[in-house]
Motif scaffolding. Structure first.
Motif, PDB file in Angstrom:
ATOM      1  N   THR A 120      29.311  13.136 -16.942  1.00 19.75           N
ATOM      2  CA  THR A 120      28.611  12.635 -18.127  1.00 19.75           C
ATOM      3  C   THR A 120      29.011  13.482 -19.324  1.00 19.75           C
ATOM      4  OG1 THR A 120      26.725  11.997 -16.746  1.00 19.75           O
ATOM      5  CG2 THR A 120      26.398  12.003 -19.126  1.00 19.75           C
ATOM      6  N   ALA A 121      29.733  12.865 -20.242  1.00 19.25           N
ATOM      7  CA  ALA A 121      30.209  13.563 -21.439  1.00 19.25           C
ATOM      8  C   ALA A 121      29.284  13.284 -22.614  1.00 19.25           C
ATOM      9  CB  ALA A 121      31.630  13.112 -21.777  1.00 19.25           C
ATOM     10  N   VAL A 122      29.082  14.317 -23.448  1.00 22.40           N
ATOM     11  CA  VAL A 122      28.272  14.197 -24.654  1.00 22.40           C
ATOM     12  C   VAL A 122      29.088  14.690 -25.840  1.00 22.40           C
ATOM     13  CG1 VAL A 122      26.155  14.863 -25.851  1.00 22.40           C
ATOM     14  CG2 VAL A 122      26.152  14.603 -23.366  1.00 22.40           C
ATOM     15  N   CYS A 123      29.188  13.865 -26.858  1.00 19.81           N
ATOM     16  CA  CYS A 123      29.871  14.247 -28.098  1.00 19.81           C
ATOM     17  C   CYS A 123      28.872  14.193 -29.242  1.00 19.81           C
ATOM     18  CB  CYS A 123      31.037  13.306 -28.389  1.00 19.81           C
ATOM     19  SG  CYS A 123      31.889  13.650 -29.952  1.00 19.81           S
ATOM     20  N   VAL A 124      28.784  15.269 -30.009  1.00 16.72           N
ATOM     21  CA  VAL A 124      27.906  15.311 -31.182  1.00 16.72           C
ATOM     22  C   VAL A 124      28.768  15.537 -32.423  1.00 16.72           C
ATOM     23  CG1 VAL A 124      26.081  16.595 -32.369  1.00 16.72           C
ATOM     24  CG2 VAL A 124      25.871  16.091 -29.920  1.00 16.72           C
ATOM     25  N   ILE A 125      28.599  14.656 -33.394  1.00 15.29           N
ATOM     26  CA  ILE A 125      29.379  14.701 -34.631  1.00 15.29           C
ATOM     27  C   ILE A 125      28.443  14.766 -35.833  1.00 15.29           C
ATOM     28  CG2 ILE A 125      30.917  13.377 -36.146  1.00 15.29           C
ATOM     29  CD1 ILE A 125      32.267  12.227 -33.728  1.00 15.29           C
ATOM     30  N   ARG A 126      28.765  15.654 -36.772  1.00 15.40           N
ATOM     31  CA  ARG A 126      28.091  15.681 -38.074  1.00 15.40           C
ATOM     32  C   ARG A 126      29.186  15.684 -39.140  1.00 15.40           C
ATOM     33  NH1 ARG A 126      23.594  20.074 -40.406  1.00 15.40           N
ATOM     34  NH2 ARG A 126      23.102  18.896 -42.317  1.00 15.40           N
ATOM     35  N   PRO A 127      29.574  14.510 -39.623  1.00 15.10           N
ATOM     36  CA  PRO A 127      30.717  14.404 -40.532  1.00 15.10           C
ATOM     37  C   PRO A 127      30.606  15.269 -41.790  1.00 15.10           C
ATOM     38  CG  PRO A 127      30.100  12.243 -39.720  1.00 15.10           C
ATOM     39  CD  PRO A 127      29.020  13.185 -39.286  1.00 15.10           C
ATOM     40  N   HIS A 128      29.397  15.414 -42.335  1.00 17.63           N
ATOM     41  CA  HIS A 128      29.245  16.154 -43.596  1.00 17.63           C
ATOM     42  C   HIS A 128      29.598  17.625 -43.459  1.00 17.63           C
ATOM     43  CE1 HIS A 128      26.929  13.433 -46.555  1.00 17.63           C
ATOM     44  NE2 HIS A 128      27.611  12.685 -45.727  1.00 17.63           N
ATOM     45  N   THR A 129      29.529  18.177 -42.273  1.00 20.46           N
ATOM     46  CA  THR A 129      29.888  19.579 -42.059  1.00 20.46           C
ATOM     47  C   THR A 129      31.138  19.717 -41.189  1.00 20.46           C
ATOM     48  OG1 THR A 129      28.486  19.781 -40.094  1.00 20.46           O
ATOM     49  CG2 THR A 129      27.469  20.278 -42.229  1.00 20.46           C
ATOM     50  N   HIS A 130      31.760  18.581 -40.867  1.00 19.86           N
ATOM     51  CA  HIS A 130      32.960  18.541 -40.034  1.00 19.86           C
ATOM     52  C   HIS A 130      32.699  19.087 -38.627  1.00 19.86           C
ATOM     53  CE1 HIS A 130      35.147  17.522 -43.670  1.00 19.86           C
ATOM     54  NE2 HIS A 130      34.642  18.598 -44.252  1.00 19.86           N
ATOM     55  N   ILE A 194      20.157  19.225 -21.550  1.00 19.21           N
ATOM     56  CA  ILE A 194      20.442  20.638 -21.813  1.00 19.21           C
ATOM     57  C   ILE A 194      21.643  20.754 -22.747  1.00 19.21           C
ATOM     58  CG2 ILE A 194      21.199  22.816 -20.790  1.00 19.21           C
ATOM     59  CD1 ILE A 194      19.542  22.121 -18.318  1.00 19.21           C
ATOM     60  N   LEU A 195      22.732  20.064 -22.420  1.00 22.27           N
ATOM     61  CA  LEU A 195      23.907  20.080 -23.293  1.00 22.27           C
ATOM     62  C   LEU A 195      23.608  19.444 -24.642  1.00 22.27           C
ATOM     63  CD1 LEU A 195      26.965  19.122 -21.031  1.00 22.27           C
ATOM     64  CD2 LEU A 195      26.278  21.367 -21.863  1.00 22.27           C
ATOM     65  N   THR A 196      22.868  18.353 -24.629  1.00 21.63           N
ATOM     66  CA  THR A 196      22.557  17.653 -25.872  1.00 21.63           C
ATOM     67  C   THR A 196      21.761  18.548 -26.813  1.00 21.63           C
ATOM     68  OG1 THR A 196      22.566  15.510 -24.739  1.00 21.63           O
ATOM     69  CG2 THR A 196      21.450  15.615 -26.865  1.00 21.63           C
ATOM     70  N   SER A 197      20.767  19.250 -26.290  1.00 21.07           N
ATOM     71  CA  SER A 197      19.964  20.162 -27.113  1.00 21.07           C
ATOM     72  C   SER A 197      20.828  21.268 -27.701  1.00 21.07           C
ATOM     73  CB  SER A 197      18.831  20.767 -26.287  1.00 21.07           C
ATOM     74  OG  SER A 197      17.930  19.785 -25.852  1.00 21.07           O
TER      75      SER A 197
END
Length: 216
Positions: A120-130, A194-197
């Motif tokens: 199970t892969a989790v990707c978190v993106i916040r474009p405004h801070t790259h 856990i990873l998501t947090s």
């Protein structure tokens, strides 16, 4: 575009990004709600078919990143987007969502008596801070030596056709298993919290820090 579920309440002491779950999965929506952060949902609309020669692990990572980016690209404001994907790995063969009874039957028959790795892969993106980070949690699941009757009975009762590996461990599917080896009990359901947090905190949206600004 995202379907609004809750609006992010204003804070007087800081500015918080808007959280978006890049998934229409009811399982992931329920899991993310456990963190008590308000969020919107968006449909990533990506092709989830495996690429030629792609390993199950690489497939999970690629699709999680594609889902997060597909939703993030629709947004103009400061957002944190979560993309996630799960691929069952049977001796190097990827097993995705079966979609129907026949495919689910074939998957469960192939997995009986076997150890299956659920990536199970989790990707978190916040474009405004790259900010863009992807991590994977893998759960080892041993299936019982199931009879055809057991497989058929289970599928008729639970119809897990939208689940990678054709089983819902949070429901009757637990009766199909001999063991689960995991360091995150939420991972097998579809979103390792856990990873998501951890990733949300690194992106600037620490769940407990946000909750501390609210009236509890």
């Amino acid at each position: 575009m995202p379907n609004a579920t809750r609006a992010l309440p204003p804070c007087t002491d800081t500015t918080w990004p808007r959280l978006i779950l890049g998934s229409t999965s009811t399982y992931r929506r329920e899991l993310l709600s456990r963190l008590r952060l308000p969020f919107d949902t968006g449909s990533p609309d990506v092709d989830e078919r495996a690429l030629p020669g792609e390993t199950p692990l690489a497939m999970a990572v690629r699709l999680a990143e594609m889902k997060a980016r597909a939703v993030a690209e629709q947004m103009a404001d400061d957002v944190v987007v979560i993309g996630s994907d799960q691929v069952a790995d049977l001796a190097g063969t990827p097993l995705g969502k079966p979609g129907d009874h026949a495919r689910a039957t074939a998957q469960l028959r192939a997995m009986r008596g076997q150890v299956v790795q659920f990536h199970t892969a989790v990707c978190v993106i916040r474009p405004h801070t790259h900010f863009c980070q992807t991590r994977v949690n893998t759960v080892a699941v041993r299936f019982k030596a199931l009879s055809d009757t057991e497989v058929e009975t289970y599928l008729k009762l639970e119809q897990p056709y939208d689940c990678a590996g054709s089983a819902k461990c949070e429901g009757l599917g637990i009766s199909l298993l001999s063991s689960i080896e995991s360091d995150d009990p939420t991972s097998l359901i579809g979103l390792p919290l856990i990873l998501t947090s951890q990733l949300l905190s690194e992106a600037g949206l620490n769940p407990l820090a946000w909750l501390a600004t609210q009236e509890i």
